[in-house]
Design a protein around this motif. Structure first.
Motif, PDB file in Angstrom:
ATOM      1  N   LEU A 113       7.549   0.530  25.005  1.00  0.00           N
ATOM      2  CA  LEU A 113       7.498   1.969  24.761  1.00  0.00           C
ATOM      3  C   LEU A 113       6.301   2.268  23.868  1.00  0.00           C
ATOM      4  CD1 LEU A 113       9.133   4.659  25.210  1.00  0.00           C
ATOM      5  CD2 LEU A 113      10.136   4.222  22.950  1.00  0.00           C
ATOM      6  N   ILE A 114       5.379   3.111  24.352  1.00  0.00           N
ATOM      7  CA  ILE A 114       4.192   3.474  23.584  1.00  0.00           C
ATOM      8  C   ILE A 114       4.544   4.595  22.605  1.00  0.00           C
ATOM      9  CG2 ILE A 114       1.786   4.226  23.680  1.00  0.00           C
ATOM     10  CD1 ILE A 114       2.303   1.559  25.041  1.00  0.00           C
ATOM     11  N   VAL A 115       4.382   4.315  21.298  1.00  0.00           N
ATOM     12  CA  VAL A 115       4.671   5.277  20.233  1.00  0.00           C
ATOM     13  C   VAL A 115       3.551   5.192  19.195  1.00  0.00           C
ATOM     14  CG1 VAL A 115       7.155   4.919  20.581  1.00  0.00           C
ATOM     15  CG2 VAL A 115       5.974   3.680  18.755  1.00  0.00           C
ATOM     16  N   ALA A 116       3.579   6.083  18.210  1.00  0.00           N
ATOM     17  CA  ALA A 116       2.656   6.008  17.074  1.00  0.00           C
ATOM     18  C   ALA A 116       3.464   5.675  15.824  1.00  0.00           C
ATOM     19  CB  ALA A 116       1.907   7.329  16.895  1.00  0.00           C
ATOM     20  N   LEU A 117       3.018   4.644  15.078  1.00  0.00           N
ATOM     21  CA  LEU A 117       3.716   4.231  13.867  1.00  0.00           C
ATOM     22  C   LEU A 117       2.927   4.626  12.626  1.00  0.00           C
ATOM     23  CD1 LEU A 117       5.165   0.695  14.709  1.00  0.00           C
ATOM     24  CD2 LEU A 117       6.266   2.943  14.882  1.00  0.00           C
ATOM     25  N   ASP A 118       3.667   4.863  11.553  1.00  0.00           N
ATOM     26  CA  ASP A 118       3.121   5.376  10.296  1.00  0.00           C
ATOM     27  C   ASP A 118       2.553   4.236   9.451  1.00  0.00           C
ATOM     28  OD1 ASP A 118       2.542   6.744   7.988  1.00  0.00           O
ATOM     29  OD2 ASP A 118       4.580   7.475   7.628  1.00  0.00           O
ATOM     30  N   LEU A 119       1.241   4.248   9.231  1.00  0.00           N
ATOM     31  CA  LEU A 119       0.584   3.210   8.442  1.00  0.00           C
ATOM     32  C   LEU A 119       0.969   3.271   6.968  1.00  0.00           C
ATOM     33  CD1 LEU A 119      -2.884   3.485  10.179  1.00  0.00           C
ATOM     34  CD2 LEU A 119      -1.316   1.544  10.334  1.00  0.00           C
ATOM     35  N   GLU A 120       1.507   4.404   6.536  1.00  0.00           N
ATOM     36  CA  GLU A 120       2.010   4.507   5.171  1.00  0.00           C
ATOM     37  C   GLU A 120       3.197   3.563   4.954  1.00  0.00           C
ATOM     38  OE1 GLU A 120       1.511   6.788   2.095  1.00  0.00           O
ATOM     39  OE2 GLU A 120      -0.334   6.040   3.007  1.00  0.00           O
ATOM     40  N   GLN A 121       3.849   3.183   6.030  1.00  0.00           N
ATOM     41  CA  GLN A 121       5.039   2.345   5.919  1.00  0.00           C
ATOM     42  C   GLN A 121       4.771   0.918   6.394  1.00  0.00           C
ATOM     43  OE1 GLN A 121       8.874   4.064   6.218  1.00  0.00           O
ATOM     44  NE2 GLN A 121       8.082   5.975   7.096  1.00  0.00           N
ATOM     45  N   TYR A 122       3.510   0.499   6.281  1.00  0.00           N
ATOM     46  CA  TYR A 122       3.105  -0.853   6.671  1.00  0.00           C
ATOM     47  C   TYR A 122       2.384  -1.524   5.514  1.00  0.00           C
ATOM     48  CZ  TYR A 122       0.168  -4.461   8.888  1.00  0.00           C
ATOM     49  OH  TYR A 122      -0.475  -5.625   9.206  1.00  0.00           O
ATOM     50  N   ASP A 123       2.691  -2.782   5.292  1.00  0.00           N
ATOM     51  CA  ASP A 123       2.050  -3.547   4.228  1.00  0.00           C
ATOM     52  C   ASP A 123       1.941  -4.993   4.700  1.00  0.00           C
ATOM     53  OD1 ASP A 123       1.148  -4.750   1.943  1.00  0.00           O
ATOM     54  OD2 ASP A 123       2.730  -3.994   0.638  1.00  0.00           O
ATOM     55  N   TYR A 124       0.712  -5.507   4.766  1.00  0.00           N
ATOM     56  CA  TYR A 124       0.531  -6.877   5.242  1.00  0.00           C
ATOM     57  C   TYR A 124       0.368  -7.887   4.104  1.00  0.00           C
ATOM     58  CZ  TYR A 124      -4.455  -5.655   4.713  1.00  0.00           C
ATOM     59  OH  TYR A 124      -5.678  -5.227   4.242  1.00  0.00           O
ATOM     60  N   THR A 125       0.529  -7.452   2.869  1.00  0.00           N
ATOM     61  CA  THR A 125       0.390  -8.380   1.755  1.00  0.00           C
ATOM     62  C   THR A 125       1.635  -9.271   1.642  1.00  0.00           C
ATOM     63  OG1 THR A 125       1.293  -6.765   0.191  1.00  0.00           O
ATOM     64  CG2 THR A 125      -1.101  -6.820   0.470  1.00  0.00           C
ATOM     65  N   GLU A 126       1.445 -10.431   1.034  1.00  0.00           N
ATOM     66  CA  GLU A 126       2.532 -11.403   0.903  1.00  0.00           C
ATOM     67  C   GLU A 126       3.697 -10.817   0.108  1.00  0.00           C
ATOM     68  OE1 GLU A 126       3.196 -16.031  -0.591  1.00  0.00           O
ATOM     69  OE2 GLU A 126       1.194 -15.127  -0.597  1.00  0.00           O
ATOM     70  N   GLY A 127       4.903 -11.016   0.621  1.00  0.00           N
ATOM     71  CA  GLY A 127       6.096 -10.534  -0.063  1.00  0.00           C
ATOM     72  C   GLY A 127       6.403  -9.074   0.162  1.00  0.00           C
ATOM     73  N   ALA A 128       5.717  -8.435   1.087  1.00  0.00           N
ATOM     74  CA  ALA A 128       5.907  -7.002   1.344  1.00  0.00           C
ATOM     75  C   ALA A 128       7.347  -6.705   1.767  1.00  0.00           C
ATOM     76  CB  ALA A 128       4.945  -6.531   2.423  1.00  0.00           C
ATOM     77  N   GLN A 129       7.847  -5.525   1.351  1.00  0.00           N
ATOM     78  CA  GLN A 129       9.185  -5.066   1.699  1.00  0.00           C
ATOM     79  C   GLN A 129       9.111  -3.748   2.470  1.00  0.00           C
ATOM     80  OE1 GLN A 129      12.596  -6.453   0.732  1.00  0.00           O
ATOM     81  NE2 GLN A 129      11.140  -8.119   1.036  1.00  0.00           N
ATOM     82  N   SER A 130       8.089  -3.588   3.261  1.00  0.00           N
ATOM     83  CA  SER A 130       7.854  -2.337   3.974  1.00  0.00           C
ATOM     84  C   SER A 130       8.665  -2.261   5.262  1.00  0.00           C
ATOM     85  CB  SER A 130       6.360  -2.189   4.295  1.00  0.00           C
ATOM     86  OG  SER A 130       5.864  -3.355   4.918  1.00  0.00           O
TER      87      SER A 130
END
Length: 443
Positions: free
Chosen positions: A111-128
């Motif tokens: 399913l093609i959607v748009a996701l919010d980059l405000e709710q993404y974190d690629y750093t170690e230990g992220a809880q996003s």
């Protein structure tokens, strides 16, 4: 329409104008066939004279070429042209339901959607809400940032996973009467692709409600037996492209004159394909490693020294062929075993008392050390055993064959242990990867 609780937006998708040769429009992800320029040269010939996503992306096989800046400028100019001349047409707000057939599976649903980059974190230990499944290689971001920085549109090869064992989000949509958006064969053994429009309010509400249930904190904590913040989405393919979009978004926020107004900027979101990790058509494949410009004797010595120093001794057994190496690698417990090919000679590496849970982590720790100590060496991450064998037969090359992980353990592993080592798994072989097709304005 934005749904902050589930980090999602209903996008205005751009599709090629009616009458476009869709087979020549859609091409495979730029990070595939990175050591095979012949593949990309064939695509250039096949798409010549047609509008094509090949003209909108930077195949990583060419990243080391001298014309990088010129290529990026041409990409951005072509994007502008496709918008200006009507090659791309904006659709009403909605999703696209995707059904992909490959040489390996009859159907893989997305399913093609748009996701919010405000709710993404690629750093170690992220809880996003949205998390990386593998370590992000930061030095892979700058070339991608250069491409996206001045790009007026995005087109994703990103696949994001949801853990939906009851199949409540994507699968029920295939029971509805939906309008077909496209239906065609893909180039270069890519299979078949069919897309359906999801733009009716009741269907959108159905999707949102199902995702909200997956993101319910009580149900989440019961499911994984953990505390902490909910993880609804896990990166499947295209982690570095999503991280690139995040980097551009963070820069936009820093440079904004009005912090509140920038929050409605279209670059806050990134277009992705959601796929249920429990989809029967989704296969996890191993990502193998090949080293170039190495002395095979020196490499063997370095491996033994490295693992001996960590009190996890390594033993290398030479084999007559890959089949023998595979047979020796099977059935071992309490050790990490992986076949290798060193300058044409097959073998099996056996690491006693490994420090890590996954074999890939054991190997990657050594490879990171070796590459730092030997800057003339180069690594590539390879899909498919045959490609590893072909490359490993060449002088100065070493190939490492790695096992695949279980897709059913992925979410729980990420929730409990955090991101896996870089390039741990792949969603299928190279020709099963997502093809570029849908686009979206980001400026």
């Amino acid at each position: 329409m934005n749904f902050e609780k589930i980090g999602m937006q209903v996008p205005n998708i751009l599709l090629p104008k009616k009458g476009t040769d869709m087979q020549r429009w859609a091409v495979i992800a730029c990070d595939q066939y990175t050591s095979d320029k012949g593949y990309w040269q064939r695509l250039t010939q096949q798409t010549a004279g047609h509008i094509s996503t090949l003209n909108l992306v930077f195949p990583e096989a060419y990243l080391d070429d001298a014309d990088t800046e010129e290529r990026i400028a041409a990409i951005n100019q072509t994007m502008q042209s496709y918008l200006a001349d009507g090659s791309l047409e904006e659709q009403p707000p909605g999703f696209i339901l995707v059904d992909r057939k490959t040489t390996a599976v009859e159907s893989r649903k997305g399913l093609i959607v748009a996701l919010d980059l405000e709710q993404y974190d690629y750093t170690e230990g992220a809880q996003s809400l949205i998390r990386s499944t593998e370590g992000t290689i930061l030095d892979r971001l700058p070339p991608r940032i250069k491409v996206r920085r001045n790009a007026p549109i995005e087109l994703p090869h990103i696949m994001v996973l949801i853990d939906d064992p009851q199949r409540t989000v994507i699968e029920p949509l295939f029971e509805e009467q939906l309008e077909t958006a496209y239906d065609f064969e893909l180039l270069e053994n890519g299979g078949h692709l069919k897309g359906y429009r999801i733009d009716q309010p009741e269907h959108i509400e159905q999707i949102v409600t199902a995702l909200e249930k997956l993101a319910d904190p009580v149900a989440y904590h019961e499911k994984y037996k953990v505390d902490g913040e909910v993880m609804l989405y896990a990166m499947g393919d295209g982690n570095h492209s999503f991280a690139t979009a995040k980097a551009i978004w963070e820069k936009l926020k820093q440079e904004a004159d009005d912090p509140d107004q920038v929050m409605s900027h279209p670059a806050r979101y990134a277009l992705v394909e959601l796929v249920n990790v429990h989809d029967s058509g989704l296969e996890f494949e191993a990502i193998h490693r090949v080293l170039f410009n190495v002395n095979c004797v020196h490499l063997q010595q370095q491996m033994k020294t490295f693992f001996a120093a960590r009190k996890t001794p390594l033993d290398l057994t030479l084999c007559s062929d890959y089949q023998e190496a595979q047979a020796l690698a099977k059935g071992s417990t309490g050790v990490h075993v992986f076949p290798v090919i060193l300058g044409g000679q097959f073998g099996v590496c056996r690491v006693e008392k490994p420090e890590y849970t996954l074999t890939v982590a054991t190997l990657q720790t050594f490879l990171d050390h070796y590459l730092e100590e030997n800057p003339s060496a180069r690594i590539d991450y390879i899909h498919g055993e045959k490609a590893v064998t072909d490359l490993g037969r060449k002088t100065g090359c070493v190939g490492f064959y790695l096992p695949a992980i279980s897709k059913h353990d992925l979410f729980k592993t990420i929730v409990l242990d955090g991101a896996l080592p870089r390039k741990t798994f792949s969603l299928g072989e190279a020709d099963e990867k997502r093809f570029y097709l849908e686009c979206r304005k980001i400026c």
